[in-house]
Design a protein around this motif. Sequence first.
Motif, PDB file in Angstrom:
ATOM      1  N   VAL A  97      73.520  13.361  37.555  1.00 53.67           N
ATOM      2  CA  VAL A  97      73.648  14.170  36.612  1.00 53.67           C
ATOM      3  C   VAL A  97      72.651  14.131  35.341  1.00 53.67           C
ATOM      4  O   VAL A  97      72.572  13.133  34.715  1.00 53.67           O
ATOM      5  N   LEU A  98      71.653  15.138  35.495  1.00 52.03           N
ATOM      6  CA  LEU A  98      70.519  14.843  34.722  1.00 52.03           C
ATOM      7  C   LEU A  98      70.189  16.297  33.969  1.00 52.03           C
ATOM      8  O   LEU A  98      70.609  17.441  34.130  1.00 52.03           O
ATOM      9  N   PRO A  99      69.559  15.940  32.724  1.00 51.47           N
ATOM     10  CA  PRO A  99      68.915  17.149  31.911  1.00 51.47           C
ATOM     11  C   PRO A  99      67.732  17.956  32.553  1.00 51.47           C
ATOM     12  O   PRO A  99      67.155  16.961  33.316  1.00 51.47           O
ATOM     13  N   ASP A 100      67.691  19.026  32.449  1.00 50.27           N
ATOM     14  CA  ASP A 100      66.561  19.598  32.945  1.00 50.27           C
ATOM     15  C   ASP A 100      65.169  19.231  32.272  1.00 50.27           C
ATOM     16  O   ASP A 100      64.952  19.511  31.115  1.00 50.27           O
ATOM     17  N   PRO A 101      64.330  18.625  33.182  1.00 46.99           N
ATOM     18  CA  PRO A 101      63.053  18.201  32.496  1.00 46.99           C
ATOM     19  C   PRO A 101      62.056  19.487  32.018  1.00 46.99           C
ATOM     20  O   PRO A 101      61.409  19.517  31.174  1.00 46.99           O
ATOM     21  N   ASP A 102      62.448  20.641  32.607  1.00 46.22           N
ATOM     22  CA  ASP A 102      61.825  21.834  32.104  1.00 46.22           C
ATOM     23  C   ASP A 102      62.238  22.374  30.904  1.00 46.22           C
ATOM     24  O   ASP A 102      62.173  23.702  30.681  1.00 46.22           O
ATOM     25  N   ARG A 109      73.687  10.404  28.042  1.00 48.92           N
ATOM     26  CA  ARG A 109      73.666   9.273  29.105  1.00 48.92           C
ATOM     27  C   ARG A 109      73.468   9.593  30.464  1.00 48.92           C
ATOM     28  O   ARG A 109      74.358   9.761  31.208  1.00 48.92           O
ATOM     29  N   PRO A 110      72.363  10.315  30.809  1.00 46.00           N
ATOM     30  CA  PRO A 110      72.135  11.125  32.079  1.00 46.00           C
ATOM     31  C   PRO A 110      72.369   9.905  33.385  1.00 46.00           C
ATOM     32  O   PRO A 110      72.270   8.485  33.039  1.00 46.00           O
ATOM     33  N   LEU A 111      73.002  10.366  34.419  1.00 45.87           N
ATOM     34  CA  LEU A 111      73.408   9.266  35.352  1.00 45.87           C
ATOM     35  C   LEU A 111      72.265   9.743  36.550  1.00 45.87           C
ATOM     36  O   LEU A 111      72.186  10.673  37.054  1.00 45.87           O
ATOM     37  N   SER A 112      71.309   8.906  36.837  1.00 42.53           N
ATOM     38  CA  SER A 112      70.264   8.838  37.416  1.00 42.53           C
ATOM     39  C   SER A 112      70.069   7.594  38.567  1.00 42.53           C
ATOM     40  O   SER A 112      70.254   6.472  38.111  1.00 42.53           O
ATOM     41  N   LYS A 113      69.483   7.902  39.659  1.00 44.16           N
ATOM     42  CA  LYS A 113      68.983   6.745  40.656  1.00 44.16           C
ATOM     43  C   LYS A 113      67.969   6.035  39.879  1.00 44.16           C
ATOM     44  O   LYS A 113      67.930   4.774  40.013  1.00 44.16           O
ATOM     45  N   ALA A 118      73.448   6.122  38.746  1.00 40.50           N
ATOM     46  CA  ALA A 118      73.875   7.218  39.461  1.00 40.50           C
ATOM     47  C   ALA A 118      75.358   7.257  39.960  1.00 40.50           C
ATOM     48  O   ALA A 118      75.545   5.627  39.912  1.00 40.50           O
ATOM     49  N   LEU A 119      76.214   7.869  39.639  1.00 39.75           N
ATOM     50  CA  LEU A 119      77.747   8.000  40.090  1.00 39.75           C
ATOM     51  C   LEU A 119      77.651   7.604  41.749  1.00 39.75           C
ATOM     52  O   LEU A 119      77.174   8.314  42.640  1.00 39.75           O
ATOM     53  N   THR A 120      78.386   6.405  42.089  1.00 40.63           N
ATOM     54  CA  THR A 120      78.805   5.893  43.199  1.00 40.63           C
ATOM     55  C   THR A 120      80.015   6.425  43.740  1.00 40.63           C
ATOM     56  O   THR A 120      80.855   7.205  42.896  1.00 40.63           O
ATOM     57  N   VAL A 245      73.293  17.105  39.952  1.00 45.64           N
ATOM     58  CA  VAL A 245      73.767  18.436  38.997  1.00 45.64           C
ATOM     59  C   VAL A 245      72.728  18.124  37.895  1.00 45.64           C
ATOM     60  O   VAL A 245      72.472  17.291  37.564  1.00 45.64           O
ATOM     61  N   VAL A 246      72.136  19.436  37.324  1.00 47.27           N
ATOM     62  CA  VAL A 246      71.237  19.440  36.333  1.00 47.27           C
ATOM     63  C   VAL A 246      71.718  20.333  35.160  1.00 47.27           C
ATOM     64  O   VAL A 246      72.183  21.544  35.560  1.00 47.27           O
ATOM     65  N   LEU A 247      71.749  19.906  34.208  1.00 45.10           N
ATOM     66  CA  LEU A 247      72.232  20.422  32.885  1.00 45.10           C
ATOM     67  C   LEU A 247      70.931  21.117  32.310  1.00 45.10           C
ATOM     68  O   LEU A 247      70.004  20.327  31.696  1.00 45.10           O
ATOM     69  N   THR A 248      70.921  22.552  32.166  1.00 40.99           N
ATOM     70  CA  THR A 248      69.646  23.157  31.500  1.00 40.99           C
ATOM     71  C   THR A 248      70.200  23.947  30.384  1.00 40.99           C
ATOM     72  O   THR A 248      71.093  24.615  30.126  1.00 40.99           O
ATOM     73  N   ASN A 249      68.911  24.704  29.779  1.00 41.56           N
ATOM     74  CA  ASN A 249      69.102  25.176  28.702  1.00 41.56           C
ATOM     75  C   ASN A 249      68.622  26.806  28.962  1.00 41.56           C
ATOM     76  O   ASN A 249      68.459  27.487  28.188  1.00 41.56           O
ATOM     77  N   ASP A 250      68.202  26.599  30.208  1.00 39.88           N
ATOM     78  CA  ASP A 250      67.751  28.010  31.027  1.00 39.88           C
ATOM     79  C   ASP A 250      68.917  28.882  31.281  1.00 39.88           C
ATOM     80  O   ASP A 250      69.734  28.405  31.898  1.00 39.88           O
ATOM     81  N   PRO A 251      69.059  30.028  30.400  1.00 36.60           N
ATOM     82  CA  PRO A 251      70.198  30.798  30.830  1.00 36.60           C
ATOM     83  C   PRO A 251      70.166  31.569  32.250  1.00 36.60           C
ATOM     84  O   PRO A 251      71.510  32.302  32.790  1.00 36.60           O
ATOM     85  N   ARG A 252      69.192  31.761  32.873  1.00 38.24           N
ATOM     86  CA  ARG A 252      69.165  32.518  34.220  1.00 38.24           C
ATOM     87  C   ARG A 252      69.668  31.593  35.368  1.00 38.24           C
ATOM     88  O   ARG A 252      69.539  30.579  35.434  1.00 38.24           O
ATOM     89  N   GLN A 253      70.148  32.385  36.336  1.00 42.79           N
ATOM     90  CA  GLN A 253      70.589  31.722  37.568  1.00 42.79           C
ATOM     91  C   GLN A 253      69.270  31.512  38.527  1.00 42.79           C
ATOM     92  O   GLN A 253      68.359  32.270  38.361  1.00 42.79           O
TER      93      GLN A 253
END
Length: 422
Positions: A97-102, A109-113, A118-120, A245-253
């Motif tokens: 579960v990560l923030p969108d780098p773009d 506290r991103p969950l990352s490999k 990352a969540l097991t 799962v990526v959390l983003t500030n981009d409002p578009r689908q």
Amino acid sequence: MGTLRAETVALRSLASMTRRRFIELGALGAAAASLGRLDARAAAKDPPQADPAADSEYLTREENFVNVGRGKPPPHELSEEKRRAVGLTHETWQLEVLPDPDSNAQVERPLSKEKGNALTWEQFMSVAEKKAVRFLHVISCTNMPKPLGMGLWEGVPLREVVWLTQPRTNIRRVYYYGYHNDDPKQRFQSSLPVGRVLEEPLGELPVVLCYKLNGQWLTAKRGGPVRMIVPGVYGNKSVKWIQRVVLTNDPRQNDTYADWNNDTDSPLKTCASFRSVPEKIKLGQVVPLTGVAQVGMSGLSKVQYWVAAHEAALPADDPNFTSADWRDAEILPAPDRWGGGLPDAKLPATPLQFDANTGKPREWPMRDSIAFWNARLSGLAPGKYDLRCRTIDTNGVAQPLPRPFPKSGQNAIQRVSLTVEG
Ligand SMILES: Nc1nc2c(c(=O)[nH]1)N[C@H]1C(S)=C(S)[C@@H](COP(=O)(O)O)O[C@H]1N2
Ligand SMILES: [Mo]
């Protein structure tokens, strides 16, 4: 449709499920165009039964779901060894579960490999112990005329996992991805407004990371170990083989299905189809009609059928046959036995739509699910007939209105034919 050309879509309709019939078609287009007819034909080979609804199960067995899942090869066809290697078994699955780098989304506290946190599966199951929910929900494809299957799904609300990352600000949308052979071209992705993930409107079900269907671990074919189930909408939002799962500030689908000319924000429509109709009957025989209605956002108040002589002229300037001689069918009540391979056909601990005291659904027909319907025809003179069915929603609007456009979900009025032999 062009984007689907390479896929093989295995189709098995609700009508033929209990009869273990199987129809395989090479293209979704062909399927959408002909499923109704093929299906009625397949069903017609069996003699009419005394009570055609008696052998039908409300929940669809896992193996009887119509499968729509892309990839070369589709992930469920990978060997067990390969699935273990790519994180598609319980032992090896991990969720990032990560923030969108773009974008400028802020997550504490991103969950990352990469970071090794990352969540097991084990951690996911410990969240499930406290937070798991169950609900009944139909899976339907935007481009196919009948439900693919009706399931009892168990999962963890997606928001529980999002909150683990301590999201802070600049988050407007949630993207999510499955495993697709490490090939970006094969990616099938979808997205939701973050608000839909964090909270649901009154009476709506939560978006879940789903790991069980009908009380059993989700199979690889159904998208296991974990798939998204997004209530209230068509199947394309319910991405299988979820790993990120990526959390983003981009409002578009960013939905793959939107790129393929679909209206992916469309809530489920209310619409009816036939399950079994005999192809030919003898004069004087009673015709048992059975069908299924999908209960969409506007609810279901009636199912109706219309019998027209095959040669009869159709009403002019009335493409939806609103002035035809529609008759009411009977909508069947909630079943006592739910089928679907549940032990004893009983539901495990109370699904969200059920009353814990009575163990029964709080309302019926239930939104985002199906209802079976029956009718009996008699007294037809020898000849050839066209049978059609439609729904009336709880606003009193007849199918295919109020939303007739097919790219927001197929809901054309279905037609099958019937011959009465003299
Ligand atoms: N990863 C992935 N998930 C996917 C798809 C896909 O192609 N790949 N197809 C979607 C579509 S379009 C539909 S209709 C549903 C079908 O779900 P089912 O195969 O369990 O019936 O899965 C959805 N999830
Ligand atoms: Mo779909």
